[in-house]
Design a protein around this motif. Structure first.
Motif, PDB file in Angstrom:
ATOM      1  N   GLU A  97       0.823  -1.206   0.000  1.00  0.00           N
ATOM      2  CA  GLU A  97       0.000   0.000   0.000  1.00  0.00           C
ATOM      3  C   GLU A  97       0.859   1.259   0.000  1.00  0.00           C
ATOM      4  N   ARG A 179       2.786 -11.453  -2.998  1.00  0.00           N
ATOM      5  CA  ARG A 179       2.635 -10.656  -1.771  1.00  0.00           C
ATOM      6  C   ARG A 179       2.913 -11.494  -0.541  1.00  0.00           C
ATOM      7  N   TYR A 213      -0.783  -1.052  -8.766  1.00  0.00           N
ATOM      8  CA  TYR A 213      -0.786  -2.015  -7.655  1.00  0.00           C
ATOM      9  C   TYR A 213      -0.935  -3.452  -8.166  1.00  0.00           C
ATOM     10  N   TRP A 216      -3.739  -7.010  -7.062  1.00  0.00           N
ATOM     11  CA  TRP A 216      -4.188  -7.496  -5.756  1.00  0.00           C
ATOM     12  C   TRP A 216      -5.075  -6.481  -5.030  1.00  0.00           C
ATOM     13  N   HIS A 217      -4.931  -5.199  -5.367  1.00  0.00           N
ATOM     14  CA  HIS A 217      -5.573  -4.133  -4.603  1.00  0.00           C
ATOM     15  C   HIS A 217      -7.055  -4.034  -4.959  1.00  0.00           C
ATOM     16  N   ASN A 220      -8.345  -0.794  -6.671  1.00  0.00           N
ATOM     17  CA  ASN A 220      -7.729  -0.311  -7.896  1.00  0.00           C
ATOM     18  C   ASN A 220      -7.933  -1.215  -9.107  1.00  0.00           C
TER      19      ASN A 220
END
Length: 292
Positions: A97, A179, A213, A216-217, A220
């Motif tokens: 983030e 991640r 990003y 994964w975000h 977004n």
């Protein structure tokens, strides 16, 4: 300790990277290396008194995909033209983030997930094993980070760059997996570039500009080229100013890498002199002539 060579900074980036105030272009060199031609002719010039080499990594007009880059020819061309240091400017996706689009990351580690790319100059006939435990030059990386800050960028020092094959972006499952591994950013071009720079005894640093990003975000969504290009466009001036600032910092009188990169081949070649293939040795002189 001062190097006897004049500083010559090779900069690998996108098309138009050399279009900046203060740059005096002296030549455009169409180089032929033992591993073929680089992605594009190399622009040779001076910026703040420092000799600079610019290479458009994906070719003019971005015509070469990541998997087809002739990284050996790119790095060899820089070495053959007298490069003493190498700075990579690269777009990347973020897994954190706080590493937001528009920020710069002075990457210091890599995980290589590419497939089928030739990762070494040394092949059958002359074998060498260099250490890339610490794949970037600590001096050059810090200078690059300071230069980007002086240019007005938000810079994060340190981070692991996962190099994917591409040209497609990640699946969401892959993004979540990376991640979970603790990766910081993702891109398609830093390997085998960083490995080859080490074999060529070129101190290497990379400033990765966050453009997205990955996927994964939740807020977004998936990556798309339009948004990536928009972020790159917004940060174009910062990238140009960063190059100007780093040339001011490194100066024309070169300081060797504190990490011993300039002499890393001293004990890396394991093939006995009498067992070396003369043809292989002749090719390798382009990047390892100091020890051969």
């Amino acid at each position: 300790m001062t190097d006897t060579r004049e500083t010559c900074l090779a900069i690998f980036g996108g098309s138009g990277i050399y279009e900046m105030p203060g740059l005096t272009i002296e030549d455009e060199r169409d180089v032929e290396t033992p591993w073929g031609k680089p992605s594009a002719p190399v622009t040779v010039g001076r910026l703040n008194g420092v000799r600079v080499l610019f290479l458009s990594r994906h070719g003019k007009g971005h015509s070469i995909p990541p998997s087809d880059l002739n990284a050996r020819a790119n790095v060899a061309a820089a070495k053959m033209l007298g490069a003493t240091d190498m700075l990579s400017l690269s777009a990347c996706g973020s897994f954190r983030e706080e590493l937001a689009p528009g920020h710069f990351v002075a990457v210091d580690q890599f995980v290589d997930r590419t497939k089928g790319r030739t990762p070494s100059f040394f092949e059958t006939g002359c074998v060498a094993h260099v250490s890339i435990a610490h794949p970037v030059c600590s001096r050059l990386s810090e200078e690059a980070a300071q230069a980007a800050e002086a240019a007005g960028a938000k810079v994060h020092r340190g981070g692991t760059y996962l190099v994917m094959e591409g040209p497609q972006f990640s699946t969401k499952a892959e993004s979540e997996l990376y991640r979970s591994w603790g990766m910081d950013v993702i891109g398609m071009t830093a390997m085998p570039e960083a490995k080859l720079a080490r074999e060529a005894e070129l101190p290497y640093a990379i400033l990765a500009m966050v453009t997205d990003y990955d996927c994964w975000h939740e807020d977004n969504g998936a990556v798309d080229v339009a948004s990536v290009l928009a972020i790159l466009g917004q940060n174009r001036d910062k990238g140009h100013k960063t190059v100007g600032e780093i040339t001011k910092m490194i100066g024309t009188e070169r300081t060797p890498s504190p990490d011993g990169i300039d002499t890393c081949l001293d004990y890396a070649i394991v093939t006995a002199p009498e067992a070396r293939d003369p043809k292989a040795v002749e090719k390798l002189k382009a990047i390892a002539g100091r020890v051969l």
